[in-house]
Design an enzyme around this catalytic site. Structure first.
Site, PDB file in Angstrom:
ATOM      1  N   HIS A 162      -1.962 -12.694  -2.514  1.00 52.54           N
ATOM      2  CA  HIS A 162      -3.043 -13.459  -1.429  1.00 52.54           C
ATOM      3  C   HIS A 162      -2.648 -14.770  -1.467  1.00 52.54           C
ATOM      4  CE1 HIS A 162      -6.401 -10.287  -3.015  1.00 52.54           C
ATOM      5  NE2 HIS A 162      -5.402  -9.867  -2.187  1.00 52.54           N
ATOM      6  N   HIS A 190       0.902  -1.288  -0.061  1.00 55.85           N
ATOM      7  CA  HIS A 190      -0.154   0.150   0.114  1.00 55.85           C
ATOM      8  C   HIS A 190       0.670   1.248   0.057  1.00 55.85           C
ATOM      9  CE1 HIS A 190      -4.351  -1.677   1.261  1.00 55.85           C
ATOM     10  NE2 HIS A 190      -3.433  -2.664   0.694  1.00 55.85           N
TER      11      HIS A 190
END
EC number: 1.11.1.21
Length: 752
Positions: free
Chosen positions: A286, A92
């Site tokens: 993920h 992020h």
């Protein structure tokens, strides 16, 4: 009488209605003066690159590895491992980068400051950075927050069994929020109405938009027609205010995997990722961790910037249960993808394709997906309770990899070929966290890969002897005798150097890519081909004599020689600094698609616009100046100098307020500030103007918005008055030369 009413101060400094409140469309010159010495606590001679080189890099990595499994009671680690949290933190930080203007990214540690530290997509990353503080405190200024955040993500991957591609340091911290980044004009968190609005502004000047908080809404679709074409406003690379990329529930909460795939392709593409890199990043990222949505979002308190002093910069206080561990609320989604969330594996893709999925909702009410018929139950561990087991789950954005017709074959190939996924993810992750670092000359550290990658805009090694001072003097003479005008030489050097972007350190004159596709074909560079042909002839003759100069050096040298001549013609002797050492890149070293985003759609320094835009020309000029790292005085003096030197695109006379073009005089400012001239618009859109003699009515000059703003805008006029004064001539020449040299050397990281 209350104690409050006794206070003699009703407001303190900086409060009250501001100029921006009164005149919201006013040019914001503050974006040119960010990150100066007044906000920087470091000593003037502090050299971060030097400090980083003294770092015990391996000891730091060992400390970071130990931290991964050192769970703290105040913020317990999921599955006993902080690795997934730190991957998200690094992702992020880097993932705010967008290729359109090069802004965003991990390069200066902006995740510590507003608005990023309070974005809805960054919930709980305040805790991640606090977990890192003891290590940052230990190593101090030898490692910046910007580097530490990214390195920690890399170490997290390695600690969970993944082999990374490498890591390079060199990201120096700043000490205040960026003001130049346009994140969108929505007024609420998670809003997306204006960036997809029918009447949206297609291009934005930097640093605009005010924000207020709005509670997160999960599982609720916004009332807009999603069947209409979704044209995301440039240069944005996120679908909603406060998100990094896409809404994981689907476009605006609509759980449609195919529609989600379109949003993913748009946003990841704007971060310079192709389809294979996108699939690899999602599938690789993920493979680890989980999302958090243990309860309704109304249990979560204010973000860090709005939280109370007693929380000490932390935000999102959670009153659900213990507020941490198994009761954590971050995105509102409660998804764990694999049975090995702290170990690298290919299970994410196996689960994605091996199960059939049905829509369900998280405890917070967010759309997510579970295997049909109860399959997979009991295969996934609980993050905090060893007695509990779960089925794997997926996000709408995960299912996009299976149902998008372009992503599906890539994802299936990665499922069947885990080694291909590992290599693709390693490379895409490295690109993600290094995309805004610029050329390899800025990279530091023992883990820098040997392989040069095309997206790094590689340059050949400078292995030729540099021209001597005598050689340089002889080359200047040849250039000035070539028949090329001062304006042609200056504008060509400017065209080469001014592609530089301080945001992601791309572009510039080094490499001489002005002669290559796509730059040679840009409308802004019309007329440079003739100059390049003449310079290549001079270069060939010089190099055939057993010496060497690169075309990149000669382009800059030619412009510099022209500036020297123009200054001499104005009565000022002296040399303009020129430092050789540039090299010439090949077409094979130049990614045409990647370089296309550097094309100037407008360059006020050359009075050029490619088309008509809804953003005013002076705001586009300001944007360009900020990307060139110019101050307001540098912007002002460059405009005045380039105009009188005749550097306008296509030989336009707009703004050439002088009777002696090609001479480095302060005539632009003297004549612009002349009250004997009255200006009136000559176009209905107020883009072009003419200045008439107040007495005779005769047209004396023509100009554009970019020209006239230096007499209209109060701050720019004040600067223009300095250079337009009778005692400002010497200062004008001195300051123009200094600003010229700065722009010509913006990409010379080999000298810094």
């Amino acid at each position: 009488m209350s104690n409050e009413s006794k206070c003699p101060f009703h407001q303190t400094a900086g409060g009250g209605t501001t100029n921006r409140d009164w005149w919201p469309d006013q040019l914001n010159l503050r974006i040119l003066h960010q990150h100066g010495t007044k906000s920087d606590p470091m000593d003037p001679d502090f050299d971060y690159a030097k400090a980083f080189k003294s770092l015990d890099f391996q000891a730091l990595k060992q400390d970071l590895t130990a931290l991964m499994t050192d769970s703290q009671d105040w913020w317990p680690a999921d599955f006993g491992h902080y690795g997934p949290l730190f991957i998200r933190m690094a992702w992020h930080s880097a993932g705010t980068y967008r290729i359109g203007d090069g802004r965003g990214g991990a390069g200066s540690g902006q995740q510590r400051f507003a608005p990023l530290n309070s974005w809805p997509d960054n919930v709980s990353l305040d805790k991640a950075r606090r977990l890192l503080w003891p290590i940052k405190q230990k190593y101090g200024n030898k490692i910046s927050w910007a580097d530490l955040i990214v390195l920690t993500g890399n170490v997290a991957l390695e600690s969970m069994g993944f082999k990374t591609f490498g890591f390079s340091g060199g990201r120096a911290d700043v000490w205040e929020p960026d003001e130049d980044v346009y994140w969108g004009s929505e007024k609420v968190w998670l809003g997306g109405d204006t960036r997809y609005g029918k009447d949206q502004v297609k291009a934005q000047a930097p640093g605009q938009g005010d924000l207020v908080a709005e509670p997160a809404k999960h599982g609720e679709e916004q009332n807009r027609d999603l069947s209409a074409e979704r044209n995301l406003e440039n240069p944005l690379a996120a679908v909603q205010m406060g998100l990094i990329y896409v809404n994981p529930e689907g476009p605006e909460g609509n759980p449609d995997p195919v529609a989600s795939g379109k949003d993913i392709r748009e946003t990841f593409g704007r971060m310079a990722m192709n389809d294979e890199e996108t699939v690899a990043l999602i599938a690789g990222g993920h493979a680890f961790g989980k999302t958090h949505g243990a309860g309704p979002a109304d249990n979560v308190g204010a973000e860090p910037e709005a939280a109370g002093l007693e929380l000490q910069g932390l935000g999102w206080a959670n009153k659900f249960g213990t507020g941490k561990g198994g009761d954590t609320i971050t995105s509102g989604l409660e998804v764990t993808w694999t049975s090995t969330p702290t170990q690298w594996s290919n299970e994410y893709l196996n689960n994605l394709f091996n199960f059939e999925w049905e829509l369900t909702k998280s405890p917070a009410g967010a759309h997510q997906w579970q295997p049909k018929e109860g399959k997979g139950a009991g295969t996934v561990p609980d993050a905090h309770d060893p007695s509990k087991r779960h089925a794997p789950s997926m996000l709408t954005s995960d299912l996009a990899l299976r149902f998008d017709p372009i992503y599906e074959p890539i994802a299936r190939r990665f499922k069947d070929n885990p080694d291909q996924l590992a290599d693709a993810f390693a490379r895409a992750w490295y690109k993600l966290i290094h995309r805004d670092m610029g050329p390899l000359a800025r990279y530091l550290g023992p883990e820098m890969p040997n392989e040069e990658l095309l997206w790094q805009d590689p340059l050949p090694k400078a292995d030729q002897p540099l021209p001597s001072e005598q050689d340089i003097a002889a080359l200047k003479t040849k250039v000035l005798a070539s028949g090329l005008s001062v304006g042609e030489l200056v504008s060509t050097a400017w065209a080469a150097a001014s592609t530089f972007r301080g945001s992601d350190k791309r572009g510039g004159a080094n490499g001489a890519r002005l002669r290559l596709a796509p730059q040679k074909d840009w409308p802004a560079n019309q007329g440079t081909g003739k100059v390049l042909a003449a310079l290549e002839q001079i270069q060939g003759e010089f190099n055939n004599g057993g010496k060497h100069i690169s075309l990149a050096d000669l382009i800059v040298l030619a412009g510099t020689a022209a500036v020297e001549k123009a200054a001499k013609d104005a009565g000022y002797a002296g040399n303009v600094q020129f430092r050789p050492g540039r090299v010439d890149a090949s077409q094979e070293q130049t990614d045409v698609e990647s370089f296309a985003v550097l094309e100037p759609l407008a360059d006020g320094f050359r009075n050029f616009t490619k088309a008509r835009y809804s953003v005013k020309a002076e705001k586009l000029l300001l944007d360009k100046a900020q990307l060139l790292t110019l101050t307001a005085p540098e912007l002002t003096v460059l405009i005045g100098g380039l105009r009188v030197l005749g550097a306008n695109h296509g030989g336009s006379k707009h703004g050439v307020f002088t009777d002696q073009p090609g001479t480095l005089s302060n005539d632009f400012f003297r004549n612009l500030l002349d009250m004997g001239v009255e200006w009136k618009a000559t176009s209905g859109d107020n883009e072009s103007f003419e200045g008439r003699d107040r007495k005779t009515g005769q047209v004396k000059w023509t100009g554009t918005r970019v020209d006239l703003v230096f007499g209209s805008h109060a701050q720019l006029r004040a600067l223009s008055e300095v250079y337009g004064s009778s005692d400002g001539k010497d200062k004008f020449v001195k300051d123009f030369v200094a600003a010229w040299v700065k722009v010509m050397e913006l990409d010379r990281f080999d000298l810094k």
